[in-house]
Write an enzyme that holds these catalytic residues in place. Sequence first.
Site, PDB file in Angstrom:
ATOM      1  N   LYS A 147       0.803  -1.225   0.000  1.00  0.00           N
ATOM      2  CA  LYS A 147       0.000   0.000   0.000  1.00  0.00           C
ATOM      3  C   LYS A 147       0.842   1.284   0.000  1.00  0.00           C
ATOM      4  O   LYS A 147       2.050   1.243   0.257  1.00  0.00           O
ATOM      5  CB  LYS A 147      -0.927  -0.016   1.221  1.00  0.00           C
ATOM      6  CG  LYS A 147      -1.962  -1.144   1.187  1.00  0.00           C
ATOM      7  CD  LYS A 147      -2.854  -1.067   2.413  1.00  0.00           C
ATOM      8  CE  LYS A 147      -3.912  -2.154   2.419  1.00  0.00           C
ATOM      9  NZ  LYS A 147      -4.781  -2.042   3.614  1.00  0.00           N
ATOM     10  N   PHE A 182     -15.774   4.237   6.127  1.00  0.00           N
ATOM     11  CA  PHE A 182     -14.378   4.501   5.756  1.00  0.00           C
ATOM     12  C   PHE A 182     -14.096   4.354   4.262  1.00  0.00           C
ATOM     13  O   PHE A 182     -12.968   4.573   3.813  1.00  0.00           O
ATOM     14  CB  PHE A 182     -13.430   3.578   6.543  1.00  0.00           C
ATOM     15  CG  PHE A 182     -13.675   2.106   6.320  1.00  0.00           C
ATOM     16  CD1 PHE A 182     -13.184   1.459   5.188  1.00  0.00           C
ATOM     17  CD2 PHE A 182     -14.401   1.370   7.244  1.00  0.00           C
ATOM     18  CE1 PHE A 182     -13.414   0.099   4.979  1.00  0.00           C
ATOM     19  CE2 PHE A 182     -14.634   0.002   7.047  1.00  0.00           C
ATOM     20  CZ  PHE A 182     -14.139  -0.622   5.905  1.00  0.00           C
ATOM     21  N   ARG A 241      -1.837 -14.456   4.661  1.00  0.00           N
ATOM     22  CA  ARG A 241      -2.584 -13.777   5.730  1.00  0.00           C
ATOM     23  C   ARG A 241      -1.826 -13.888   7.054  1.00  0.00           C
ATOM     24  O   ARG A 241      -1.798 -12.946   7.844  1.00  0.00           O
ATOM     25  CB  ARG A 241      -4.005 -14.332   5.824  1.00  0.00           C
ATOM     26  CG  ARG A 241      -4.804 -13.957   4.558  1.00  0.00           C
ATOM     27  CD  ARG A 241      -6.264 -14.216   4.631  1.00  0.00           C
ATOM     28  NE  ARG A 241      -6.967 -13.338   5.555  1.00  0.00           N
ATOM     29  CZ  ARG A 241      -7.231 -12.050   5.345  1.00  0.00           C
ATOM     30  NH1 ARG A 241      -6.822 -11.466   4.231  1.00  0.00           N
ATOM     31  NH2 ARG A 241      -7.907 -11.352   6.226  1.00  0.00           N
ATOM     32  N   THR A 260      -4.872  -7.035  11.144  1.00  0.00           N
ATOM     33  CA  THR A 260      -5.144  -5.727  10.533  1.00  0.00           C
ATOM     34  C   THR A 260      -4.644  -4.595  11.427  1.00  0.00           C
ATOM     35  O   THR A 260      -4.064  -3.627  10.950  1.00  0.00           O
ATOM     36  CB  THR A 260      -6.663  -5.559  10.287  1.00  0.00           C
ATOM     37  OG1 THR A 260      -7.088  -6.639   9.454  1.00  0.00           O
ATOM     38  CG2 THR A 260      -6.976  -4.250   9.603  1.00  0.00           C
ATOM     39  N   ARG A 277       2.856  -6.406   9.148  1.00  0.00           N
ATOM     40  CA  ARG A 277       2.183  -5.282   9.810  1.00  0.00           C
ATOM     41  C   ARG A 277       2.834  -4.921  11.146  1.00  0.00           C
ATOM     42  O   ARG A 277       2.879  -3.752  11.508  1.00  0.00           O
ATOM     43  CB  ARG A 277       0.695  -5.575   9.960  1.00  0.00           C
ATOM     44  CG  ARG A 277      -0.003  -5.521   8.589  1.00  0.00           C
ATOM     45  CD  ARG A 277      -1.434  -5.913   8.673  1.00  0.00           C
ATOM     46  NE  ARG A 277      -2.121  -5.697   7.395  1.00  0.00           N
ATOM     47  CZ  ARG A 277      -3.187  -6.380   7.025  1.00  0.00           C
ATOM     48  NH1 ARG A 277      -3.704  -7.295   7.817  1.00  0.00           N
ATOM     49  NH2 ARG A 277      -3.756  -6.128   5.861  1.00  0.00           N
ATOM     50  N   ASN A 317      -1.859   0.151   6.987  1.00  0.00           N
ATOM     51  CA  ASN A 317      -1.283  -1.094   7.501  1.00  0.00           C
ATOM     52  C   ASN A 317      -0.402  -1.828   6.490  1.00  0.00           C
ATOM     53  O   ASN A 317      -0.200  -3.022   6.587  1.00  0.00           O
ATOM     54  CB  ASN A 317      -2.386  -1.993   8.061  1.00  0.00           C
ATOM     55  CG  ASN A 317      -3.403  -2.408   7.015  1.00  0.00           C
ATOM     56  OD1 ASN A 317      -3.194  -2.233   5.816  1.00  0.00           O
ATOM     57  ND2 ASN A 317      -4.509  -2.957   7.463  1.00  0.00           N
ATOM     58  N   GLU A 346      -9.359 -10.815  -7.648  1.00  0.00           N
ATOM     59  CA  GLU A 346      -8.447  -9.679  -7.461  1.00  0.00           C
ATOM     60  C   GLU A 346      -7.278  -9.726  -8.443  1.00  0.00           C
ATOM     61  O   GLU A 346      -6.904  -8.701  -9.015  1.00  0.00           O
ATOM     62  CB  GLU A 346      -7.956  -9.646  -6.010  1.00  0.00           C
ATOM     63  CG  GLU A 346      -9.077  -9.308  -5.043  1.00  0.00           C
ATOM     64  CD  GLU A 346      -8.701  -9.396  -3.574  1.00  0.00           C
ATOM     65  OE1 GLU A 346      -9.543  -9.028  -2.750  1.00  0.00           O
ATOM     66  OE2 GLU A 346      -7.576  -9.835  -3.236  1.00  0.00           O
TER      67      GLU A 346
END
Length: 139
Positions: free
Chosen positions: A10, A58, A86, A92, A103, A113, A127
């Site tokens: 991200k 959000f 994961r 998260t 994270r 995150n 995806e």
Amino acid sequence: MTERTFSIIKPDATRRNLTGKINAVIEDAGLRIVAQRRIRMSKAQAEKFYEVHKERPFYGELVDFMTSAPVVVQVLEGPNAVAKYREVMGATNPAQAADGTIRKLYAESVGENSVHGSDSLENAGIEIAQFFKDDEIVG
């Protein structure tokens, strides 16, 4: 069973030049990066990708965040890749993430995150198809 999953590094992580460090954690966990591209996600791409959250408060903030800087989209491959990634990402909320997870190491907050990973094999396929053509994925 060998699976493929989808990952996004991200904007909070690319902004801090963490792509290589995050890739090292992924590879050290036994996952292979079989496709990777650095992109600037368009508003339309981000809205489509996160449409599952459209009714959540959000959503707009998330779309703005994901389009605020480049991201790195990836296809990861390995045994039980969805569950494995994961686990490697961690919770998260970085405060609750296990030591050594991406994270715990790099996330700045619940919102920023550092990484996204598919939550199921079905969603991984959906995806991946949003960002890669089959011939771009070199197993």
